[in-house]
Design an enzyme around this catalytic site. Structure first.
Site, mmCIF file in Angstrom:
data_model
loop_
_atom_site.group_PDB
_atom_site.id
_atom_site.type_symbol
_atom_site.label_atom_id
_atom_site.label_comp_id
_atom_site.label_asym_id
_atom_site.label_seq_id
_atom_site.Cartn_x
_atom_site.Cartn_y
_atom_site.Cartn_z
ATOM 1 N N SER A 283 6.362 12.407 -1.941
ATOM 2 C CA SER A 283 6.003 13.460 -0.976
ATOM 3 C C SER A 283 7.174 14.416 -0.827
ATOM 4 O O SER A 283 8.338 13.995 -0.940
ATOM 5 C CB SER A 283 5.669 12.846 0.378
ATOM 6 O OG SER A 283 5.603 13.853 1.368
ATOM 7 N N TYR B 41 7.635 7.530 7.472
ATOM 8 C CA TYR B 41 6.917 7.950 6.254
ATOM 9 C C TYR B 41 7.915 8.588 5.274
ATOM 10 O O TYR B 41 7.927 8.267 4.080
ATOM 11 C CB TYR B 41 5.810 8.934 6.642
ATOM 12 C CG TYR B 41 5.001 9.461 5.484
ATOM 13 C CD1 TYR B 41 4.058 8.660 4.842
ATOM 14 C CD2 TYR B 41 5.176 10.770 5.027
ATOM 15 C CE1 TYR B 41 3.304 9.155 3.779
ATOM 16 C CE2 TYR B 41 4.431 11.267 3.978
ATOM 17 C CZ TYR B 41 3.492 10.457 3.352
ATOM 18 O OH TYR B 41 2.761 10.947 2.309
HETATM 19 P P1 NDP Z 1 -6.130 9.030 1.388
HETATM 20 O O1 NDP Z 1 -5.891 8.332 2.682
HETATM 21 O O2 NDP Z 1 -7.069 10.163 1.344
HETATM 22 O O3 NDP Z 1 -6.513 7.967 0.261
HETATM 23 C C1 NDP Z 1 -5.702 6.830 0.126
HETATM 24 C C2 NDP Z 1 -6.122 6.026 -1.070
HETATM 25 O O4 NDP Z 1 -5.204 4.933 -1.177
HETATM 26 C C3 NDP Z 1 -7.497 5.431 -0.937
HETATM 27 O O5 NDP Z 1 -8.068 5.316 -2.211
HETATM 28 C C4 NDP Z 1 -7.203 4.059 -0.323
HETATM 29 O O6 NDP Z 1 -8.168 3.056 -0.656
HETATM 30 C C5 NDP Z 1 -5.914 3.715 -1.016
HETATM 31 N N1 NDP Z 1 -5.139 2.772 -0.241
HETATM 32 C C6 NDP Z 1 -4.700 2.884 1.032
HETATM 33 N N2 NDP Z 1 -4.038 1.782 1.394
HETATM 34 C C7 NDP Z 1 -4.072 0.959 0.323
HETATM 35 C C8 NDP Z 1 -3.564 -0.339 0.069
HETATM 36 N N3 NDP Z 1 -2.912 -1.024 1.007
HETATM 37 N N4 NDP Z 1 -3.791 -0.879 -1.150
HETATM 38 C C9 NDP Z 1 -4.483 -0.216 -2.104
HETATM 39 N N5 NDP Z 1 -4.992 1.006 -1.915
HETATM 40 C C10 NDP Z 1 -4.776 1.586 -0.721
HETATM 41 O O7 NDP Z 1 -4.670 9.519 0.950
HETATM 42 P P2 NDP Z 1 -4.209 10.688 -0.045
HETATM 43 O O8 NDP Z 1 -5.101 10.766 -1.206
HETATM 44 O O9 NDP Z 1 -3.949 11.893 0.775
HETATM 45 O O10 NDP Z 1 -2.770 10.131 -0.459
HETATM 46 C C11 NDP Z 1 -2.522 9.539 -1.716
HETATM 47 C C12 NDP Z 1 -1.017 9.485 -1.920
HETATM 48 O O11 NDP Z 1 -0.478 10.818 -1.836
HETATM 49 C C13 NDP Z 1 -0.286 8.671 -0.850
HETATM 50 O O12 NDP Z 1 0.783 7.967 -1.453
HETATM 51 C C14 NDP Z 1 0.255 9.738 0.090
HETATM 52 O O13 NDP Z 1 1.386 9.304 0.790
HETATM 53 C C15 NDP Z 1 0.575 10.855 -0.897
HETATM 54 N N6 NDP Z 1 0.665 12.186 -0.327
HETATM 55 C C16 NDP Z 1 -0.429 12.800 0.253
HETATM 56 C C17 NDP Z 1 -0.292 14.071 0.780
HETATM 57 C C18 NDP Z 1 -1.434 14.788 1.431
HETATM 58 O O14 NDP Z 1 -1.183 15.844 2.046
HETATM 59 N N7 NDP Z 1 -2.679 14.316 1.334
HETATM 60 C C19 NDP Z 1 0.982 14.795 0.712
HETATM 61 C C20 NDP Z 1 2.038 14.056 0.076
HETATM 62 C C21 NDP Z 1 1.879 12.816 -0.431
HETATM 63 P P3 NDP Z 1 -9.453 2.709 0.310
HETATM 64 O O15 NDP Z 1 -10.414 3.829 0.037
HETATM 65 O O16 NDP Z 1 -9.939 1.410 -0.167
HETATM 66 O O17 NDP Z 1 -8.943 2.724 1.710
#
Ligand code: NDP
Length: 247
Positions: A142, A156
């Site tokens: 991030s 975070y």
């Molecule tokens: P979402 O919350 O939209 O999606 C998260 C995804 O990760 C889902 O598929 C979820 O699965 C999965 N997940 C969550 N917890 C776990 C776990 N314990 N084990 C396995 N899978 C897990 O998040 P984003 O798509 O926005 O974020 C994805 C990545 O990008 C993260 O690392 C986030 O920190 C990073 N990020 C996002 C930003 C943003 O603005 N959106 C900006 C910067 C970084 P399930 O559907 O089963 O819950």
């Protein structure tokens, strides 16, 4: 023209929604067979698999909580057993928890470290057992690892800072084996974690140079490049994709 990732196998953690779903679909579009993990959304994970299969690709959904060491090890093993090899790991699964330091609970702290840091360590350590020359480790970090434009994101940011440092160290460890390691650092991207509409989003848009949130597909495009043979000389890099949020 041949697809850039034809014959490759990728594992995307957290591939059921948001960035991970877009990355899984993009890598499959580029020719890779893709395994994706999820924790709470089996239906969404199945939808991603079906979308990839409908487009002529190969995919596999695996329940694996990134906070659970054995589950992560099992997901890597299942990927190799079912899809035959492992060339690309995208450490995407991540969680956010936002509060000022004096209100941040120890349980939340432990959860963020377990998913955002330990889960990445375990997946990487397991995946590289199977990777050869040309292997790719791609982190989803991030911009908050080195920029915290508002209060409440210190823990975070700590986890994403760890990922940036881990990336640099791993690049040195794995270069002799021909495996590259890079960290994609998104700014605000429209997902369930950070929806592009609402008061919070309106505040953020004011400091994004381009004045809008990014789309998951835009991040997936950068991941696709890093996964490709063309990116063989890129390693140890922390690459921002943030619409000028930190410019
Ligand atoms: P979402 O919350 O939209 O999606 C998260 C995804 O990760 C889902 O598929 C979820 O699965 C999965 N997940 C969550 N917890 C776990 C776990 N314990 N084990 C396995 N899978 C897990 O998040 P984003 O798509 O926005 O974020 C994805 C990545 O990008 C993260 O690392 C986030 O920190 C990073 N990020 C996002 C930003 C943003 O603005 N959106 C900006 C910067 C970084 P399930 O559907 O089963 O819950």
């Amino acid at each position: 023209m041949g697809k850039t990732l034809a014959g490759k196998v990728a594992l995307v953690t957290g591939g059921s929604r948001g960035l991970g779903a877009a990355i899984a679909k993009r890598l499959a579009h580029d020719g890779a067979a893709v395994a994706l993990t999820y924790t709470s959304s089996p239906q969404k994970a199945d939808e991603v698999v079906l979308a990839i299969e409908a487009a002529g690709g190969k995919a596999l959904a695996l329940a694996a909580d990134s906070a659970n060491v054995e589950a992560v090890k099992h997901a890597v093993a299942e990927t190799v057993n079912t899809l035959g090899r492992l060339d690309i790991l995208v450490n995407n699964a991540g969680v956010g928890a936002f509060a000022l330091i004096d209100q941040f609970s120890m349980d939340e702290f432990d959860r963020l470290i377990a998913v955002n840091v330990k889960g990445v360590f375990v997946a990487t350590q397991e995946a590289i057992r199977h990777m050869g020359e040309g292997g790719r480790i791609i982190m989803i970090g991030s911009v908050n690892s080195d920029s915290t434009p508002f209060a409440g994101i210190s823990v975070y940011a700590l986890t994403k800072g760890a990922i940036a440092s881990f990336t640099r160290g791993l690049a040195r460890d794995l270069a002799p084996r021909g495996i590259t390691v890079n960290n994609v650092q998104p700014g605000p991207i429209d997902t369930d974690m950070n929806p592009a509409e609402g008061d919070f989003a309106d505040g953020l848009k004011k400091i994004i140079a381009l004045g809008r949130y990014g789309q998951s597909d835009e991040v997936a495009g950068l991941v696709s490049y890093l996964a490709s043979p063309e990116a063989a000389f890129v390693t140890g890099a922390n690459l921002k994709i943030d619409g000028g949020f930190t410019a």
